[in-house]
Structure formats: C-alpha cells, structure tokens
Motif scaffolding. Sequence first.
Motif: not given
Length: 832
Positions: A195-197, A207-218, A175-179
């Motif tokens: 995705k790994i996070a 989990k909800g926050r990371y999934a939402y960030i993943k959607g934003q990146l896509y 998560a920190i590396m993604a940030q």
Amino acid sequence: MSRNYHAVTAEYNALYNGGIAFEAGKQQLAQTYKDNFWEILPVERIDLAEDDFGAPGVGPQENENFTRAEEKAAKAIQKHSVYVKGKEYNPQIDEAYILLGKARYFDKRFIPAIDAFNFILNKYPTSNNINRAKVWKAKTNIRLNSEDVALENLQKILDQEDDDISKEDLADVTAIMAQAYIKLDSLEEALPYIKIASENVKDNELKGRYAYIKGQLYNRLGFKDSANLAFDEVIELNRKSPRIYMINAYIAKAKNFDYEKGDKTLFLELLTDLAENRENRPYLDKIYNQIGEYYLNAKPVDTAIAFYNRSIKNYKGDKYLQAVNYTTLGEINFDRRAYKVAGAYYDSTLTQLEQGTREYRRVTKKRENLDDVIKYEDIALLHDSILRFVNMTEAQQLAYFTEYTSKLKAEAVEDSIANAEKQEAIQNNEFYKKEIGSKEEKEAKGGTFYFYNPTTVAYGKQQFQQIWGNRKLEDNWRRSDKQSSGINEESTDAVVAISDNEKFDPQAYISKIPTDEKVIDSLKKDRDFAYYQLGLIYKEKFKEYDLAVNRLEKLLTFNPEERLVLPAKYNLYKISTIREDNLMASKYKNDILNNHPDSRYAEILRNPNTQLASDESSPEFKYKELYKDFEASKYQKVITESDNYITIYTGTDMVPKFELLKATAIARKEGFEAYKKALNYVSLNYPNSEEGKQAQRIYSAVLPTLENKEFVAPAETDSWKVVYSFTPQESELANEVRMKIDSAITKLNYRDLKVSLDYYSPENQLVVVHGLDTQLGGRGFAQVLRERKEYKIERPFFEIATPNYKIIQLHKNLDAYLESIRPEEEETEPQK
C-alpha cells in the motif's frame, strides 16, 4: 582539473552509454516477460530459473544489453576512479558501482551483484546512493532466498528520519519488503508495505502493478470490497499504465461479483462492452472466459458453453486459461453425465498443464476414473443395439432397414441434384467462361494453349466427370441411351449408382445381424458384465446412485448369469441403505436371504459385524489358502481354483489378486508366451487396481528382458547345475533321489552345493543340484553318485549352465536344449 575531467568523462561517456544499454535491457526484459495473473504478481518483471545463482564471473548471459552496461560501468571504474589515500574523489564512481550491480542483478548473477553493492556500502559511507545500494542488496538477498536478512536491513532504512529517505526510495523499500513477505507466504504482513509502495511510486507502470498486487493480496485475504477498490485504482489509470493491468483488473473484479445481490444486467453490459472494444482484441480469451463464467452462474449453461468455446478459439498464449476452459467444459459434461465428452475435454486439459503439478495430477485422476465408465458404456450401447436387432422378427428387421435406407437414398439424390445445380452455376459464371474459353478466345487474349497447362487440364477432367460421369471412349457417347446429361441426368446417374450400392440395400444390413447362438450368447455376457461394472462404478467412484440403480436393475431384467445376480442384488441393497430407502433395502435383503440363504452375502446380512477376513467363506481366506498351493507348486490347482473364485467374487477387490496369482501360476506351468498373454489380460481388464498396474509394469519393463530364448555358450558362465528328470508317476522316486543327493552333499562335505525338487511341466519334475562351478565338475559329481554303493543313483542326467536353466524354465524349451547338447551326450558313456 583532472578530477573534474574524470567525473565528467565518466558521467557523460561510459555511464551515459551504460545507462542507455541498461534501460534497453530492462525494456527488452519487460517485453519478453509474461506475467502469470493467476498467481500474485512479483514486484519486478524478471524471470528466474532455479539455477540462476551466479558466482563471480560466471552466469547465463541472456541479454547483451546488460553485458554492455556492465562493461561500461567497469570501464568507468577502471579508467576514471580517483582513489587517493583511502578516499574516492570522483563522485560518479558510486554511480558506476550501482550500475554494475544492477546490470549483474538483471543478468541473474546475484552473488557478483552483491559484491558491487557491498563495495559502495563499505567504501563510500557518505555517498548519496547508500539507500539505493541497501535496497538493491536487499532485492538480491531475496533472490538468494535470504528474506530475513533483506527484511532486517530494509527495516533499518524505514526507521531513519523521514527526511533521510525520498519518496522514490520509500516506494522501492516497501515494495521489496512486500515481495519478501509474499515469498514467505506472510500476506497480511505484505499488505501494508505494498500500500505504501503504490501511494509513493511515481512511475505509472509500477503504480498500476503495485495497485494490482494490492488487490490480489486483499482477495487472498478474503477482503473483496477492498480488493475491488484496489482494482478500481488500476482501471482509473487507463492508458497511463499498460492495458494488460486494466483488463485483468476488470476480470478480477468480475470474479468478485455477487450473483445474488449484484446488478446482473449492468454487469453483463460491462463485460459485453469490454468484448466489443477493438482495443481489447488481444485479451478476448480472458473476456470471453469471464462472460462464460457469468452465464454458468446465471444458469443459461448452453450460452456459457458457447463463450468458453469462443475463449478457446481466441487463444493468446495463456495455457492455464485454456486448461480452465477445457476443465470447465469437462465438468459441465460430467454433470450432464456425458462422460465420454467429459473425458475428451479432460484430455485436452492435460495438454495445457505442466506434468507433475497438483492440477495435472488432479485432472489425471479424474480422467482415469472415466476410463472404465466410457469403456463399459460403449459396450452396453453397442451390444444393446445389436441384440435389439437380434430379437426382431425378419419382417421387423426388413421394415426397419427399408425405412432407414429410404432416407439415405433420398438424401443422396438430394445431394446429387444440389451438386449438379452447383456445377451448372459454375459453368454459367462469367469467370468460369473467361478461364475455360475456346482456343480462339484464349489465343486472342494472349493465353497459353489449354492442353499445355496441367492445371486447366486437371480442372477440365474434373468438370467432365462431375457433369458426364465415367463415359466409355466410343461413338455417340453423348446419346441419351448411353447416359443422361444436365441436372436431371445427374440425378438419374445418382439413382443408378444408388441401386448398385449396398449402402442403400436393406439386406446388406440384415445379413450382418449375428445368428450364431455362440456369438449372440457372447454378446449377452459382455453386455451384462458391462451393466454390472457400470453399476459398481457409478456407486463406488461417482456416488451417482440413481445411475447405479438404473444399470443394476436393468441388468436383472436381462436374466444374466448366476454369478452376476447375487452381487447385483447385494449392491442394490447397499445403495438403498445409503439413500435410506428402507422399502427397497428390505426388498433386496429378503430376496438374498430367501433365495440365496447359503451365500456369503446372506452370511454378511445375517452377521454384519462379523470379521469375515478370517472366515473360511471370505475371499481373503481363500486367497491365502490358494497362495499356499502356489508355493507348493500345485499350479494347475491354482489356475482352476482361481477361475472359480473369480466367478464367485466378481465385483470385489479380490478379483484382480486372483487374476495376478493365476497369471503367475500360468507362467510356472506353461512358460513365457502364456505368461505374457495372461499379464496383458490383467493389465487391460483391471487397469486401476494395484495388481493391474503391477501387471502393466512387468509387461512393459520386465518381459522384454526375458524374451531371448538363445542358450549361452558353456564358456560364458561359471555356474552349473546337474539335472535329473522324472515323470509325475515317479514322484516318490524323485523325492528319494533328492534325499540321497542331500545326504551325499553333507557326508562328502560339498558345502557350496544344494539340491531341490523343481516343477517343470505337468509331465516333468526335476531334481536339480545347484552350486557347481564347471560342467566337468557337475559331470564328475554325478558319476560319484552313480558309482558309490551307498547312493547308486544310476538315473540319466544332464549338465546345464545356470542361465540356460532359467531359459528352459521360462520358455519351457527343455527339448530344444537337449537337442542342442545331444552330440556331446552321445560321447558321454555314463549317460547312455
């Protein structure tokens, strides 16, 4: 026993209480933090100001819980550390340092936080908190903008054997590396780590926050289908994760909806269900905005407007969303050519945006572009309607306003009857009777005396006036010949009032129609100029060629001034060439060549490739020539010629330049007050031109510093001048005196002195000697010029301090200055 005592006491006393304070601080931070879902969410919910980089012992103490956690961690270290011969025997001390660093981190004191994490890495190499310390140190480095260092250290953790890192630590690291990659704007590199996070984190909120960030990146990378799958993960969590994530996931999916291929009916049902769900009331502004966007794309634009307005009314604190609503409504009205309404929406947009941002500047530019069109459309509409009445016969005017006032009368009587019926209903109401009963009833019920209660007295007066009107205090005031009562009486009263009200008198309106030819001519000129300006604005700024043609062709039907006819025709020709309308282009080209063969526009049409900037017929050439006259102090000529060129070149970019040059010439010729008026005119009439903006800057910032007319006292300055005054008829003599003084300065070796011939007014020009240190020195130099036979300048003179000379040139108050020094002059023999 001692070691076990210190370990247990540290864990279940200081660290336990510190941990509780730390979690309370995190919870408080999460509650007060507002995510900006318009941008990619940060991995952590922490708000940072630009100066939040603390030094040891220094930093903003925003949350007392983190302060308490830090104190407890420090207490555990100070009282319970068992550090013997380079080895720590209390296994809780590394936990204390982790808590110490985390508390400092969330308190935004990042440099002291790094010190705490470094202590673990350097002193406790075998600690089971090594990975946690590395992760938190990397987080802190990212906050200090050292992303490269953080990524290098985190990658070393990932390169370890899989058994060496837990799922929780893996989620934190990735998560920190993604940030870090997001901060570096490397979204493609950030995606696999988030995705790994999201797959390994156990906390459902994260989990909800990371999934939402993943959607934003896509979404940012253009993979809408993958983004929708990520948002579905958020939605499936439902109540396990904060509802704000789920609602924004629905909204993000809605923004990805394909209006060409998607099922619009099902999509609208989903949005409607979201709006009707009681749990979603805190998010109605977002939902209504999205429904408005649906209708805007589906083309029932009026329905879209209704939902955008609903979103505005359900404002929940998202200023950017409000700005989006106002901007969209502004765009809709702009497309409908309702520019005044669009301007109002853009004004509202600016109140919701931060000044200096790119969006603020973009909306500001749009709003400024509308200023002129709103101004001239208002002028055109108003003057058109007035001139329409002017062109009517008296019989037509009377018929029109008779019909108009008859409608007003009917509405007034109808409103009066409705009001009377309302009052009757109030009086028949049981509550009214209960409140406004008789004295006996009130006393029987234990109420207070009517006239002792100011509220009931005021209410009674109001009711009396509404029912009976303003009656005189006289006998038989209720008789029908005095004034009627009841419903019919109310309407009769209204009719009596109507007959006396000029609002319902046709002649009152007719009398306001202008009849003076000068006034009518002025209205026509203003109306014609407004139509011309609108034609140019629609052509140049908005590329609305239909509107531009409409305004310019309508202008030509008004038989306008000659100065507007030729530019209007030329612009119609230019529009027709842009639209490739050859028939229309030929029409206006032939018109200009046949009816205006000697004009500059005809020359352009005959020689379109000629560089006219250097031709004598070009406005640029005329401006340069006129500026030379300005430098030669021919101010009256500059003013007169500027007026001529402004008329000739109406509608070109050179007009504001001539206006500003004219204003400057007026300043030199007529002084401060005239300059102030001229600058104000330029700034108001050409606000979008560079010259108009310059005039506004001078008017606002410079002129207030020059407004003072008070002369300084002689003792307050060490710079003086000697002045000789001449009339225009004495120009040759003035030049001769100037040359003599120049010769004297050279021969007598007065190196600091110089002489000039200055313009003062049409009646005065001044020969001025500059560079004198004292008043007496100036007087002595003038006496030398008078007495030396080779100069013999016996012309009257006066000394003046340099600041006072600036004042007389600016305010043209030489007479006032001479009056102020007259007693001194009378004592000076050489000046008599």
